[in-house]
Design an enzyme around this catalytic site. Sequence first.
Site, short mmCIF file in Angstrom:
data_model
loop_
_atom_site.label_atom_id
_atom_site.label_comp_id
_atom_site.label_asym_id
_atom_site.label_seq_id
_atom_site.Cartn_x
_atom_site.Cartn_y
_atom_site.Cartn_z
N ALA A 41 -5.26 -70.87 -1.56
CA ALA A 41 -4.00 -70.29 -1.11
C ALA A 41 -4.18 -69.38 0.09
O ALA A 41 -5.04 -68.50 0.08
CB ALA A 41 -3.34 -69.49 -2.24
N GLY A 46 -10.14 -64.19 -0.81
CA GLY A 46 -11.24 -65.13 -0.59
C GLY A 46 -10.92 -66.15 0.48
O GLY A 46 -11.75 -66.46 1.35
N CYS A 47 -9.71 -66.67 0.45
CA CYS A 47 -9.32 -67.69 1.42
C CYS A 47 -9.21 -67.10 2.82
O CYS A 47 -9.55 -67.75 3.81
CB CYS A 47 -8.00 -68.34 1.01
SG CYS A 47 -8.13 -69.17 -0.59
N THR A 48 -8.77 -65.85 2.90
CA THR A 48 -8.71 -65.18 4.19
C THR A 48 -10.12 -64.97 4.73
O THR A 48 -10.40 -65.27 5.90
CB THR A 48 -7.97 -63.84 4.06
OG1 THR A 48 -6.62 -64.10 3.65
CG2 THR A 48 -7.96 -63.08 5.38
N SER A 51 -11.52 -68.34 5.94
CA SER A 51 -10.86 -68.83 7.15
C SER A 51 -11.23 -67.99 8.37
O SER A 51 -11.47 -68.53 9.46
CB SER A 51 -9.34 -68.84 6.95
OG SER A 51 -9.02 -69.74 5.90
#
Length: 155
Positions: A41, A46-48, A51
Amino acid sequence: MSERLQPGDVAPDFELPDADASPVSLASFRGRRVILYFYPAAMTPGCTKESVDFQSSLGELEAAGVAVVGVSPDKPAKLAKFREKEGLTFPLLSDPDTEVLQAYGAYGEKKLYGKVVVGVIRSTFIIDADGKIEKAYYNVKATGHVERLRRDLGL
């Protein structure tokens, strides 16, 4: 759960909308290596981290002829906000039906805080210039992942 892909497998082709709702296909990258990463998401810690790490290494990856493409179940509007907030310049693709996630074995049962849930399995694939899986990483940790990929690519 979908079957996991192995090195040598043909990477499942797809066409998904990007953050601007424009279609992007895997075939459009033929002739280049691609890092295709699946994340749960946009705008989560974590995804930030993952990325932003890809963005930080993008110049070096592109200089080596490697494109970066991220895929999540988020709608294009949320991806656009994520892209703007974090200054991401590589394609972020929307797969709300999880068809592509499933084709890559990146969707299914996983453990989250000790519970078994169904969702996105953080996964990354290096796809060669001919569209075959070079390396497949499942259940990756966001922190340190891009550095590991850079080492595996010899960068």
